[in-house]
Design an enzyme around this catalytic site. Structure first.
Site, short mmCIF file in Angstrom:
data_model
loop_
_atom_site.label_atom_id
_atom_site.label_comp_id
_atom_site.label_asym_id
_atom_site.label_seq_id
_atom_site.Cartn_x
_atom_site.Cartn_y
_atom_site.Cartn_z
N TYR A 1 31.31 -18.57 144.24
CA TYR A 1 31.05 -18.40 142.80
C TYR A 1 30.62 -19.73 142.18
O TYR A 1 29.63 -19.81 141.45
CB TYR A 1 32.32 -17.87 142.13
CG TYR A 1 32.18 -17.45 140.69
CD1 TYR A 1 31.72 -16.18 140.35
CD2 TYR A 1 32.54 -18.31 139.65
CE1 TYR A 1 31.62 -15.78 139.03
CE2 TYR A 1 32.44 -17.92 138.32
CZ TYR A 1 31.99 -16.64 138.01
OH TYR A 1 31.88 -16.25 136.70
N SER B 1 28.58 -20.12 133.85
CA SER B 1 30.03 -20.16 133.68
C SER B 1 30.41 -21.63 133.51
O SER B 1 29.61 -22.52 133.85
CB SER B 1 30.70 -19.60 134.95
OG SER B 1 32.07 -19.95 135.00
P1 NAD Z 1 32.33 -7.14 134.59
O1 NAD Z 1 32.92 -6.87 135.93
O2 NAD Z 1 32.99 -6.59 133.38
O3 NAD Z 1 30.80 -6.67 134.57
C1 NAD Z 1 29.91 -6.98 135.61
C2 NAD Z 1 28.86 -5.89 135.69
O4 NAD Z 1 27.91 -6.28 136.71
C3 NAD Z 1 29.42 -4.52 136.09
O5 NAD Z 1 28.96 -3.52 135.21
C4 NAD Z 1 28.89 -4.32 137.51
O6 NAD Z 1 28.65 -2.95 137.84
C5 NAD Z 1 27.58 -5.12 137.44
N1 NAD Z 1 27.11 -5.46 138.77
C6 NAD Z 1 27.80 -5.98 139.82
N2 NAD Z 1 27.02 -6.11 140.90
C7 NAD Z 1 25.78 -5.66 140.52
C8 NAD Z 1 24.54 -5.55 141.18
N3 NAD Z 1 24.40 -5.88 142.48
N4 NAD Z 1 23.49 -5.06 140.50
C9 NAD Z 1 23.61 -4.69 139.20
N5 NAD Z 1 24.77 -4.78 138.52
C10 NAD Z 1 25.84 -5.26 139.18
O7 NAD Z 1 32.22 -8.74 134.52
P2 NAD Z 1 31.94 -9.75 133.30
O8 NAD Z 1 33.16 -10.57 133.15
O9 NAD Z 1 31.38 -9.06 132.13
O10 NAD Z 1 30.85 -10.67 134.00
C11 NAD Z 1 29.49 -10.69 133.63
C12 NAD Z 1 28.91 -12.05 134.01
O11 NAD Z 1 29.59 -13.08 133.28
C13 NAD Z 1 29.05 -12.41 135.49
O12 NAD Z 1 27.87 -13.06 135.94
C14 NAD Z 1 30.21 -13.38 135.49
O13 NAD Z 1 30.17 -14.26 136.58
C15 NAD Z 1 29.99 -14.08 134.18
N6 NAD Z 1 31.15 -14.78 133.64
C16 NAD Z 1 32.29 -14.10 133.36
C17 NAD Z 1 33.37 -14.79 132.84
C18 NAD Z 1 34.67 -14.09 132.53
O14 NAD Z 1 35.66 -14.81 132.31
N7 NAD Z 1 34.72 -12.76 132.45
C19 NAD Z 1 33.28 -16.16 132.60
C20 NAD Z 1 32.10 -16.81 132.89
C21 NAD Z 1 31.03 -16.12 133.40
#
Ligand code: NAD
Length: 260
Positions: A155, A142
């Site tokens: 985080y 991130s």
């Molecule tokens: P999201 O909530 O849409 O998806 C996250 C997924 O991870 C979900 O399907 C959830 O069931 C799964 N998950 C959670 N805990 C789990 C576990 N213990 N085992 C297996 N699966 C698990 O979120 P997203 O925004 O798509 O985030 C995905 C990644 O991207 C994360 O690591 C997040 O930190 C990172 N990220 C997101 C953003 C953003 O702005 N959305 C920005 C930077 C980084």
């Protein structure tokens, strides 16, 4: 077909960023394992990809559970003949000032992001070494792998930690042609972000529109969200790269919020 016949495991792929990477990897010719907490949700995403002409399977996997990670990875390798790409993407967010943060919440978040990254990396690297074809390990970092924000202590700490892990994997994996890189997106509209907009508004005492304008997108060059497509295209580029020249790096995809 940049990823033709590559075998990829993507964690957290039933939603948001991981889901889009799975769809784009399948379009690029990869066989994709949708690993997520809920087997039903993983199977549904896999079915959607298969219906569109791709090759996917759902794998129920809690990334913090050693036995589930090892068994799920072994199942994918046995079904398709190894593992070429791991996208360690599963993650959650918890919004709280440090002085109010429960220890159990700190541990839960760090376990998903860091224990999960370690366990999936170890299982995938073992298969990659066994296969002798090299491999690519991609972590979903991130902008918070480089910058800090208030209310996000576990985080920010965990996302910084992924950079360290990726560098070690790059060094240890080089002799087996295993590369390792981190994608660092800015804010992307997924369920993870949609949930935190009202939480941040409450914690900071401002409106939801101000959270978007003055917190999330304030430092971008154009006031735009990064998209799941932007991240998926970066994930294809990193997975398809042909040599050890690009390893141990973090690629920041954030509309200029963070420039390094
Ligand atoms: P999201 O909530 O849409 O998806 C996250 C997924 O991870 C979900 O399907 C959830 O069931 C799964 N998950 C959670 N805990 C789990 C576990 N213990 N085992 C297996 N699966 C698990 O979120 P997203 O925004 O798509 O985030 C995905 C990644 O991207 C994360 O690591 C997040 O930190 C990172 N990220 C997101 C953003 C953003 O702005 N959305 C920005 C930077 C980084």
């Amino acid at each position: 077909m940049q990823l033709k016949d590559k075998i990829a495991i993507i964690t957290g792929a039933a939603s948001g960023i991981g889901r889009e990477i799975a769809i784009e990897y399948a379009r690029a010719g990869a066989k994709v394992a949708i690993a997520d907490l809920s087997g039903d949700a993983a199977a549904a995403t896999a079915a959607e990809i298969n219906a569109g002409g791709g090759t996917a399977m759902g794998v129920a996997m809690n990334v913090t559970d050693e036995a589930q990670v090892d068994a799920g990875t072994a199942r994918v390798a046995a079904a398709w003949g190894g593992v070429d790409i791991l996208v360690s993407n599963a993650g959650i967010q918890i919004i709280s000032p440090i002085v109010e943060l429960k220890f159990e919440d700190w541990k839960r978040l760090v376990a998903i992001h860091l224990d999960g990254a370690f366990l999936t990396t170890r299982a995938a690297m073992r298969e990659m070494i066994k296969g002798g074809r090299g491999g690519s390990v991609i972590y979903m970092g991130s902008v918070h792998s480089h910058e800090a924000s208030p209310l996000k202590a576990p985080y920010v700490a965990a996302k910084h930690g992924l950079i360290g892990l990726a560098k070690v994997v790059a060094k240890e994996g080089a002799k087996d042609r295993i590369r390792s890189n981190v994608i660092c997106p800015g804010f992307v509209r997924t369920p993870l972000v949609d949930k935190q907009i009202p939480e941040q508004a409450k914690a900071l005492g401002i409106s939801e529109a101000d959270v978007i304008r003055n917190v999330m997108l304030k430092d971008t060059v154009d006031g735009e969200f990064t998209t799941v497509q932007d991240v998926a295209q970066t994930a294809i580029f990193l997975a398809a790269f042909g040599s050890n020249a690009l390893t141990g790096q973090s690629v920041i995809v954030s509309h200029g919020w963070c420039m390094q």
